[in-house]
Motif scaffolding. Structure first.
Motif, PDB file in Angstrom:
ATOM      1  N   GLY A   1       0.952  -1.268   0.010  1.00  0.00           N
ATOM      2  CA  GLY A   1       0.175   0.127  -0.203  1.00  0.00           C
ATOM      3  C   GLY A   1       1.004   1.309  -0.090  1.00  0.00           C
ATOM      4  N   PRO A   2       0.401   2.430  -0.043  1.00  0.00           N
ATOM      5  CA  PRO A   2       1.090   3.549  -0.043  1.00  0.00           C
ATOM      6  C   PRO A   2       1.662   3.849   1.242  1.00  0.00           C
ATOM      7  CG  PRO A   2      -1.291   4.219   0.223  1.00  0.00           C
ATOM      8  CD  PRO A   2      -1.277   2.643  -0.137  1.00  0.00           C
ATOM      9  N   GLY A   3       2.820   4.789   1.293  1.00  0.00           N
ATOM     10  CA  GLY A   3       3.609   4.748   2.286  1.00  0.00           C
ATOM     11  C   GLY A   3       3.221   6.213   2.851  1.00  0.00           C
TER      12      GLY A   3
ATOM     13  N   VAL B   1      -0.025   9.133   3.002  1.00  0.00           N
ATOM     14  CA  VAL B   1      -1.684   9.393   2.791  1.00  0.00           C
ATOM     15  C   VAL B   1      -2.035  10.844   3.221  1.00  0.00           C
ATOM     16  CG1 VAL B   1      -4.081   8.542   2.971  1.00  0.00           C
ATOM     17  CG2 VAL B   1      -1.999   6.690   2.576  1.00  0.00           C
ATOM     18  N   LYS B   2      -2.625  11.548   2.439  1.00  0.00           N
ATOM     19  CA  LYS B   2      -2.889  12.777   2.973  1.00  0.00           C
ATOM     20  C   LYS B   2      -4.056  12.655   4.073  1.00  0.00           C
ATOM     21  CE  LYS B   2      -1.417  15.389  -1.111  1.00  0.00           C
ATOM     22  NZ  LYS B   2      -1.639  16.364  -2.174  1.00  0.00           N
ATOM     23  N   PRO B   3      -3.877  13.688   5.114  1.00  0.00           N
ATOM     24  CA  PRO B   3      -5.247  13.868   5.995  1.00  0.00           C
ATOM     25  C   PRO B   3      -6.617  13.746   5.207  1.00  0.00           C
ATOM     26  CG  PRO B   3      -3.138  15.291   6.800  1.00  0.00           C
ATOM     27  CD  PRO B   3      -2.855  14.709   5.223  1.00  0.00           C
ATOM     28  N   SER B   4      -7.545  13.073   5.859  1.00  0.00           N
ATOM     29  CA  SER B   4      -8.969  13.130   5.333  1.00  0.00           C
ATOM     30  C   SER B   4      -9.301  12.138   4.368  1.00  0.00           C
ATOM     31  CB  SER B   4      -9.533  14.478   5.014  1.00  0.00           C
ATOM     32  OG  SER B   4      -9.010  14.834   3.685  1.00  0.00           O
ATOM     33  N   GLN B   5      -8.077  11.491   3.929  1.00  0.00           N
ATOM     34  CA  GLN B   5      -8.278  10.602   2.852  1.00  0.00           C
ATOM     35  C   GLN B   5      -8.384   9.344   3.467  1.00  0.00           C
ATOM     36  OE1 GLN B   5      -4.791  10.960   0.038  1.00  0.00           O
ATOM     37  NE2 GLN B   5      -5.951  12.580  -1.058  1.00  0.00           N
ATOM     38  N   THR B   6      -8.509   8.265   2.701  1.00  0.00           N
ATOM     39  CA  THR B   6      -8.650   6.926   3.068  1.00  0.00           C
ATOM     40  C   THR B   6      -7.405   5.925   2.805  1.00  0.00           C
ATOM     41  OG1 THR B   6     -11.210   6.942   2.516  1.00  0.00           O
ATOM     42  CG2 THR B   6     -10.127   4.640   2.486  1.00  0.00           C
ATOM     43  N   LEU B   7      -7.055   5.389   3.816  1.00  0.00           N
ATOM     44  CA  LEU B   7      -5.859   4.570   3.600  1.00  0.00           C
ATOM     45  C   LEU B   7      -6.374   3.041   3.355  1.00  0.00           C
ATOM     46  CD1 LEU B   7      -3.026   3.412   4.556  1.00  0.00           C
ATOM     47  CD2 LEU B   7      -3.583   3.182   6.842  1.00  0.00           C
ATOM     48  N   SER B   8      -5.702   2.563   2.076  1.00  0.00           N
ATOM     49  CA  SER B   8      -5.966   1.196   1.800  1.00  0.00           C
ATOM     50  C   SER B   8      -4.665   0.291   1.738  1.00  0.00           C
ATOM     51  CB  SER B   8      -6.600   1.265   0.364  1.00  0.00           C
ATOM     52  OG  SER B   8      -7.159   0.017   0.112  1.00  0.00           O
ATOM     53  N   LEU B   9      -4.714  -0.954   2.453  1.00  0.00           N
ATOM     54  CA  LEU B   9      -3.867  -1.753   2.498  1.00  0.00           C
ATOM     55  C   LEU B   9      -4.124  -3.019   2.171  1.00  0.00           C
ATOM     56  CD1 LEU B   9      -2.043  -0.545   5.975  1.00  0.00           C
ATOM     57  CD2 LEU B   9      -1.211   0.044   3.540  1.00  0.00           C
ATOM     58  N   THR B  10      -3.231  -3.854   1.463  1.00  0.00           N
ATOM     59  CA  THR B  10      -3.729  -5.287   1.233  1.00  0.00           C
ATOM     60  C   THR B  10      -2.523  -5.978   1.859  1.00  0.00           C
ATOM     61  OG1 THR B  10      -4.814  -4.415  -0.840  1.00  0.00           O
ATOM     62  CG2 THR B  10      -3.893  -6.462  -0.935  1.00  0.00           C
TER      63      THR B  10
ATOM     64  N   TYR C   1       1.983  -0.720   9.835  1.00  0.00           N
ATOM     65  CA  TYR C   1       0.692  -1.388   9.901  1.00  0.00           C
ATOM     66  C   TYR C   1       1.069  -3.040   9.621  1.00  0.00           C
ATOM     67  CZ  TYR C   1      -2.255   2.378  10.317  1.00  0.00           C
ATOM     68  OH  TYR C   1      -2.997   3.562  10.678  1.00  0.00           O
ATOM     69  N   TYR C   2       0.755  -3.782  10.270  1.00  0.00           N
ATOM     70  CA  TYR C   2       1.039  -5.215  10.137  1.00  0.00           C
ATOM     71  C   TYR C   2      -0.420  -6.205   9.868  1.00  0.00           C
ATOM     72  CZ  TYR C   2       5.276  -4.290  12.818  1.00  0.00           C
ATOM     73  OH  TYR C   2       6.410  -3.768  13.252  1.00  0.00           O
ATOM     74  N   CYS C   3      -0.154  -7.124   8.923  1.00  0.00           N
ATOM     75  CA  CYS C   3      -1.159  -8.207   8.702  1.00  0.00           C
ATOM     76  C   CYS C   3      -0.733  -9.481   9.600  1.00  0.00           C
ATOM     77  CB  CYS C   3      -1.607  -8.191   7.556  1.00  0.00           C
ATOM     78  SG  CYS C   3      -0.469  -8.858   6.292  1.00  0.00           S
ATOM     79  N   ALA C   4      -1.534 -10.283   9.939  1.00  0.00           N
ATOM     80  CA  ALA C   4      -1.290 -11.372  10.760  1.00  0.00           C
ATOM     81  C   ALA C   4      -2.427 -12.595  10.860  1.00  0.00           C
ATOM     82  CB  ALA C   4      -0.745 -10.958  12.314  1.00  0.00           C
ATOM     83  N   ARG C   5      -1.762 -13.665  10.982  1.00  0.00           N
ATOM     84  CA  ARG C   5      -2.829 -14.827  11.172  1.00  0.00           C
ATOM     85  C   ARG C   5      -2.856 -15.204  12.546  1.00  0.00           C
ATOM     86  NH1 ARG C   5      -2.165 -20.936   8.974  1.00  0.00           N
ATOM     87  NH2 ARG C   5      -1.304 -21.284  10.880  1.00  0.00           N
ATOM     88  N   SER C   6      -4.335 -15.327  13.007  1.00  0.00           N
ATOM     89  CA  SER C   6      -4.394 -15.965  14.405  1.00  0.00           C
ATOM     90  C   SER C   6      -5.399 -17.262  14.318  1.00  0.00           C
ATOM     91  CB  SER C   6      -5.074 -14.733  15.003  1.00  0.00           C
ATOM     92  OG  SER C   6      -5.475 -15.449  16.372  1.00  0.00           O
ATOM     93  N   HIS C   7      -5.065 -17.913  15.289  1.00  0.00           N
ATOM     94  CA  HIS C   7      -5.905 -19.125  15.304  1.00  0.00           C
ATOM     95  C   HIS C   7      -7.016 -18.929  16.681  1.00  0.00           C
ATOM     96  CE1 HIS C   7      -3.350 -20.253  18.948  1.00  0.00           C
ATOM     97  NE2 HIS C   7      -2.413 -19.941  18.032  1.00  0.00           N
ATOM     98  N   THR C   8      -6.803 -17.850  17.402  1.00  0.00           N
ATOM     99  CA  THR C   8      -7.690 -17.636  18.519  1.00  0.00           C
ATOM    100  C   THR C   8      -7.955 -15.915  18.657  1.00  0.00           C
ATOM    101  OG1 THR C   8      -7.204 -19.675  19.622  1.00  0.00           O
ATOM    102  CG2 THR C   8      -8.220 -17.978  20.979  1.00  0.00           C
ATOM    103  N   CYS C   9      -9.123 -15.439  18.957  1.00  0.00           N
ATOM    104  CA  CYS C   9      -9.067 -14.024  19.269  1.00  0.00           C
ATOM    105  C   CYS C   9     -10.229 -14.032  20.021  1.00  0.00           C
ATOM    106  CB  CYS C   9      -9.676 -13.447  18.025  1.00  0.00           C
ATOM    107  SG  CYS C   9      -8.310 -12.934  16.835  1.00  0.00           S
ATOM    108  N   SER C  10      -9.993 -13.101  21.163  1.00  0.00           N
ATOM    109  CA  SER C  10     -11.059 -12.806  22.316  1.00  0.00           C
ATOM    110  C   SER C  10     -11.044 -11.186  22.276  1.00  0.00           C
ATOM    111  CB  SER C  10     -10.733 -13.224  23.700  1.00  0.00           C
ATOM    112  OG  SER C  10     -11.557 -12.888  24.476  1.00  0.00           O
ATOM    113  N   GLY C  11     -12.278 -10.805  21.662  1.00  0.00           N
ATOM    114  CA  GLY C  11     -12.141  -9.174  21.267  1.00  0.00           C
ATOM    115  C   GLY C  11     -11.157  -8.657  20.635  1.00  0.00           C
TER     116      GLY C  11
ATOM    117  N   THR D   1       4.430  -2.575   7.309  1.00  0.00           N
ATOM    118  CA  THR D   1       4.741  -1.419   6.025  1.00  0.00           C
ATOM    119  C   THR D   1       4.472  -0.180   6.862  1.00  0.00           C
ATOM    120  OG1 THR D   1       4.098  -0.589   4.123  1.00  0.00           O
ATOM    121  CG2 THR D   1       2.047  -1.463   5.296  1.00  0.00           C
ATOM    122  N   HIS D   2       5.174   1.080   6.660  1.00  0.00           N
ATOM    123  CA  HIS D   2       5.218   2.247   7.314  1.00  0.00           C
ATOM    124  C   HIS D   2       4.121   2.888   6.806  1.00  0.00           C
ATOM    125  CE1 HIS D   2       6.016   5.966   9.242  1.00  0.00           C
ATOM    126  NE2 HIS D   2       6.528   5.259  10.306  1.00  0.00           N
ATOM    127  N   VAL D   3       3.263   3.459   7.397  1.00  0.00           N
ATOM    128  CA  VAL D   3       2.428   4.624   6.676  1.00  0.00           C
ATOM    129  C   VAL D   3       2.603   5.991   7.457  1.00  0.00           C
ATOM    130  CG1 VAL D   3       0.111   4.950   5.958  1.00  0.00           C
ATOM    131  CG2 VAL D   3       0.828   2.681   5.899  1.00  0.00           C
TER     132      VAL D   3
END
Length: 123
Positions: free
Chosen positions: A8-10, A12-21, A95-105, A117-119
């Motif tokens: 994704g973009p490193g 982003v301008k304020p008020s815009q939408t950040l999009s990461l894949t 921003y990190y993406c990650a995999r989990s096998h258990t989430c509580s809240g 990735t740094h944004v």
């Protein structure tokens, strides 16, 4: 071996939408019981959960971000996406993406992490 890669973009301008894949390899995002999460770490602060999407496409968001965050997935590409609207400089983070096998809240036990990735939110 599962691998996750954020993109994704490193800047982003304020008020815009950040999009990461997050592209996932070595495992399917539809595999039962796994949860695919987004986490961030602002400068000088600890890790903060943003939300996640489950194997059945259910979503959960941190209450503080629920009004601005959206997580979706593309099973044909085996990837999932974070969109964060109306960003401000306070959303500057790694921003990190990650995999989990258990989430509580907001608390998830992570077994695989992306490299992050740094944004920066700045005009």
């Amino acid at each position: 071996q599962v691998q996750l890669q954020e993109s994704g973009p490193g800047l982003v301008k304020p008020s815009q939408t950040l999009s990461l894949t997050c592209a996932v390899s070595g495992g399917s995002i539809t595999t039962n019981f796994y949860i695919w999460t987004w986490i961030r770490q602002p400068p000088g602060k600890g890790l903060e959960s943003i939300g996640y999407i489950t194997d059945s496409a259910s979503t959960y968001y941190m209450p503080s971000l629920k009004s601005r965050a959206s997580i979706s997935r593309d099973t044909s590409k085996n990837q999932f996406t974070l969109q964060l609207s109306s960003v401000t400089p306070r959303d500057t983070a790694v921003y990190y993406c990650a995999r989990s096998h258990t989430c509580s809240g907001a608390v998830c036990l992570i077994d695989y992490w992306g490299q992050g990735t740094h944004v920066t939110i700045s005009s």
